[in-house]
Motif scaffolding. Sequence first.
Motif, PDB file in Angstrom:
ATOM      1  N   THR A 150       0.802  -1.224   0.000  1.00  0.00           N
ATOM      2  CA  THR A 150       0.000   0.000   0.000  1.00  0.00           C
ATOM      3  C   THR A 150       0.836   1.275   0.000  1.00  0.00           C
ATOM      4  N   SER A 151       2.103   1.179   0.373  1.00  0.00           N
ATOM      5  CA  SER A 151       3.003   2.333   0.257  1.00  0.00           C
ATOM      6  C   SER A 151       4.442   1.853   0.340  1.00  0.00           C
ATOM      7  N   GLY A 152       5.359   2.629  -0.271  1.00  0.00           N
ATOM      8  CA  GLY A 152       6.767   2.281  -0.247  1.00  0.00           C
ATOM      9  C   GLY A 152       7.073   1.077  -1.125  1.00  0.00           C
ATOM     10  N   GLU A 153       8.237   0.475  -0.899  1.00  0.00           N
ATOM     11  CA  GLU A 153       8.666  -0.698  -1.659  1.00  0.00           C
ATOM     12  C   GLU A 153       9.130  -1.791  -0.705  1.00  0.00           C
ATOM     13  N   LEU A 154       8.853  -3.038  -1.074  1.00  0.00           N
ATOM     14  CA  LEU A 154       9.333  -4.194  -0.332  1.00  0.00           C
ATOM     15  C   LEU A 154      10.523  -4.804  -1.055  1.00  0.00           C
ATOM     16  N   PRO A 155      11.432  -5.472  -0.325  1.00  0.00           N
ATOM     17  CA  PRO A 155      12.472  -6.257  -0.986  1.00  0.00           C
ATOM     18  C   PRO A 155      11.849  -7.348  -1.861  1.00  0.00           C
ATOM     19  N   TYR A 156      12.562  -7.766  -2.879  1.00  0.00           N
ATOM     20  CA  TYR A 156      12.034  -8.702  -3.866  1.00  0.00           C
ATOM     21  C   TYR A 156      11.470  -9.971  -3.231  1.00  0.00           C
ATOM     22  N   LEU A 157      12.230 -10.640  -2.370  1.00  0.00           N
ATOM     23  CA  LEU A 157      11.796 -11.906  -1.795  1.00  0.00           C
ATOM     24  C   LEU A 157      10.725 -11.745  -0.727  1.00  0.00           C
ATOM     25  N   ASP A 158      10.419 -10.499  -0.334  1.00  0.00           N
ATOM     26  CA  ASP A 158       9.344 -10.240   0.623  1.00  0.00           C
ATOM     27  C   ASP A 158       8.063  -9.772  -0.056  1.00  0.00           C
ATOM     28  N   LEU A 159       8.080  -9.644  -1.375  1.00  0.00           N
ATOM     29  CA  LEU A 159       6.869  -9.257  -2.093  1.00  0.00           C
ATOM     30  C   LEU A 159       5.809 -10.346  -1.970  1.00  0.00           C
ATOM     31  N   PRO A 160       4.521  -9.982  -2.068  1.00  0.00           N
ATOM     32  CA  PRO A 160       3.453 -10.981  -2.013  1.00  0.00           C
ATOM     33  C   PRO A 160       3.692 -12.105  -3.013  1.00  0.00           C
ATOM     34  N   ALA A 161       3.530 -13.356  -2.564  1.00  0.00           N
ATOM     35  CA  ALA A 161       3.786 -14.514  -3.417  1.00  0.00           C
ATOM     36  C   ALA A 161       2.975 -15.701  -2.924  1.00  0.00           C
ATOM     37  N   ILE A 162       2.636 -16.608  -3.833  1.00  0.00           N
ATOM     38  CA  ILE A 162       1.931 -17.817  -3.420  1.00  0.00           C
ATOM     39  C   ILE A 162       2.885 -18.719  -2.637  1.00  0.00           C
ATOM     40  N   GLY A 163       2.301 -19.498  -1.724  1.00  0.00           N
ATOM     41  CA  GLY A 163       3.096 -20.426  -0.934  1.00  0.00           C
ATOM     42  C   GLY A 163       3.776 -19.820   0.265  1.00  0.00           C
ATOM     43  N   TRP A 164       3.591 -18.504   0.480  1.00  0.00           N
ATOM     44  CA  TRP A 164       4.216 -17.845   1.619  1.00  0.00           C
ATOM     45  C   TRP A 164       3.191 -17.351   2.638  1.00  0.00           C
ATOM     46  N   ASP A 165       1.964 -17.881   2.590  1.00  0.00           N
ATOM     47  CA  ASP A 165       0.988 -17.640   3.655  1.00  0.00           C
ATOM     48  C   ASP A 165       1.452 -18.363   4.917  1.00  0.00           C
ATOM     49  N   GLN A 166       0.742 -18.180   6.042  1.00  0.00           N
ATOM     50  CA  GLN A 166       1.245 -18.678   7.327  1.00  0.00           C
ATOM     51  C   GLN A 166       1.588 -20.166   7.282  1.00  0.00           C
ATOM     52  N   PHE A 167       0.698 -20.975   6.709  1.00  0.00           N
ATOM     53  CA  PHE A 167       0.937 -22.415   6.697  1.00  0.00           C
ATOM     54  C   PHE A 167       1.455 -22.908   5.349  1.00  0.00           C
ATOM     55  N   GLY A 168       1.755 -21.991   4.430  1.00  0.00           N
ATOM     56  CA  GLY A 168       2.376 -22.360   3.170  1.00  0.00           C
ATOM     57  C   GLY A 168       1.539 -23.286   2.312  1.00  0.00           C
ATOM     58  N   ARG A 169       0.209 -23.100   2.286  1.00  0.00           N
ATOM     59  CA  ARG A 169      -0.666 -24.035   1.588  1.00  0.00           C
ATOM     60  C   ARG A 169      -1.197 -23.490   0.263  1.00  0.00           C
ATOM     61  N   SER A 170      -1.026 -22.235  -0.036  1.00  0.00           N
ATOM     62  CA  SER A 170      -1.600 -21.677  -1.258  1.00  0.00           C
ATOM     63  C   SER A 170      -0.802 -22.092  -2.488  1.00  0.00           C
ATOM     64  N   GLY A 171      -1.495 -22.136  -3.636  1.00  0.00           N
ATOM     65  CA  GLY A 171      -0.832 -22.395  -4.906  1.00  0.00           C
ATOM     66  C   GLY A 171      -0.500 -23.837  -5.179  1.00  0.00           C
ATOM     67  N   ARG A 172      -1.326 -24.782  -4.677  1.00  0.00           N
ATOM     68  CA  ARG A 172      -1.064 -26.184  -4.983  1.00  0.00           C
ATOM     69  C   ARG A 172      -0.973 -26.394  -6.490  1.00  0.00           C
ATOM     70  N   ALA A 173       0.014 -27.133  -6.917  1.00  0.00           N
ATOM     71  CA  ALA A 173       0.417 -27.421  -8.296  1.00  0.00           C
ATOM     72  C   ALA A 173       1.633 -26.605  -8.686  1.00  0.00           C
ATOM     73  N   TYR A 174       1.822 -25.426  -8.080  1.00  0.00           N
ATOM     74  CA  TYR A 174       2.952 -24.558  -8.436  1.00  0.00           C
ATOM     75  C   TYR A 174       4.008 -24.554  -7.335  1.00  0.00           C
ATOM     76  N   ALA A 175       5.241 -24.248  -7.725  1.00  0.00           N
ATOM     77  CA  ALA A 175       6.324 -24.122  -6.756  1.00  0.00           C
ATOM     78  C   ALA A 175       6.091 -22.898  -5.870  1.00  0.00           C
ATOM     79  N   GLN A 176       6.575 -22.989  -4.653  1.00  0.00           N
ATOM     80  CA  GLN A 176       6.487 -21.855  -3.732  1.00  0.00           C
ATOM     81  C   GLN A 176       7.135 -20.623  -4.361  1.00  0.00           C
ATOM     82  N   GLY A 177       6.412 -19.497  -4.369  1.00  0.00           N
ATOM     83  CA  GLY A 177       6.940 -18.276  -4.960  1.00  0.00           C
ATOM     84  C   GLY A 177       6.839 -18.213  -6.467  1.00  0.00           C
ATOM     85  N   ARG A 178       6.122 -19.170  -7.081  1.00  0.00           N
ATOM     86  CA  ARG A 178       6.018 -19.205  -8.552  1.00  0.00           C
ATOM     87  C   ARG A 178       5.403 -17.924  -9.109  1.00  0.00           C
ATOM     88  N   PHE A 179       4.429 -17.364  -8.385  1.00  0.00           N
ATOM     89  CA  PHE A 179       3.823 -16.091  -8.781  1.00  0.00           C
ATOM     90  C   PHE A 179       4.066 -15.081  -7.671  1.00  0.00           C
TER      91      PHE A 179
END
Length: 411
Positions: A293-322
């Motif tokens: 919502t403001s400023g910039e995040l480091p690349y690896l801290d940007l929103p990505a699939i598989g990085w939710d609390q329990f790491g369950r989002s994005g089944r079929a894709y590698a963690q951080g694929r999107f």
Amino acid sequence: MKKIYIISLMLLCLTGRDYLLAQSDTTQAQNQKMIQEFSFVPLPVLAANPAVGFMFGVAPSASWLMGSEQTTHRSSAVSTVLYTTKSQFMVFIKSNIFLKDDSWNLMGDWRYFVFSQPTYGLGTGSQSAKLASNGFEYDDGSYSKGIKEAQMIEFNYFRFYESALKRIGDTRFFTGIGYHLDHHSKIKDKLLDLDTVPPVITSHYAYSLDNGFDTDGYTLSGVSVNGLYDSRDNPINPYSGRYAFISFHINPEFLGSDKNSTTLWVEYRDYFSMSKTRPRNLLGLWLFGNFVTSGELPYLDLPAIGWDQFGRSGRAYAQGRFRGENLTYAELEYRFPLQKDKDKFGAVIFANASTASNKEANIDLFENIDPAAGVGLRFMIDKKARTNITLDYGWGKYGAQGFYLNVNETF
């Protein structure tokens, strides 16, 4: 000075957590009851994939009650200790704790990785457009020096997230604050080559230079203001109820962040019964959005699939694929029993979709949507706690597919 702030905040979170837990242990009888309701699953892990080679370790999980089962939801914790043949090491503990009478909800996510994984640039959709925007040459399906869309990156990673939310009266609403630390170090872009003409530039390197981040490591440290509504009958494996969570993160430089920024997380889950006689026959819905919502995040801290609390989002894709400056995710899952009168065995059919933005490539949120689908089996090992061992297989675009072995439901 940054380290002093970070260590102080971590100690405050840990001691505050211990204080709340101590306050809940009021009588010996309650302690005995809590022990009786304790469930522990020491799940071994043995798997393989091209990114990490062979992996082995343990993934124990536990569930327990901090009060009467009539007034207190089950608490849960999952953890993993893994080592791979490519010298990767992963440890994490993720917890969702309800104190007596659900007076407090404590959410934790602690991780330490010595890790490597491919990254794919920012945004969803055409890989050639995304990578070309970050300095890659694209010609007849091949990137400069034969680089395809996957860009391998190595890094060490430490995460410490802890939030404490207080229940509001007799409602199912909670509100509270949290502290969140992400620290990446020893970052190595394996495909980066600045000595060639023209140089081979990776997405991570180009983004970091454009936004003023050190390409070798960075820190994101901040506090959050949180609101939660949770009417699920069982957070481990819900048959009914709703879950809505909103979290606004403030990451100032004076708390240790490399740059000032704010982010917003919004999430919704719902469960729709498909049978009056078999509550396990249901349709589950999971939606979330993660926005800078403001400023910039480091690349690896940007929103990505598989990085939710329990790491369950994005089944079929590698963690951080999107990954992107903004990301939204949706998943629908049909859950049903495989036995006529018992709940020991079950199955699921799921479908999900991800969309992420990329400002540099002029890719807007919802401009491109990448879907996936799959099936899974369930084996209930604790009927009272509804603890399942889950085995899923998913298929996505770009040849993506994956097998997943976990404890507890995906959402």
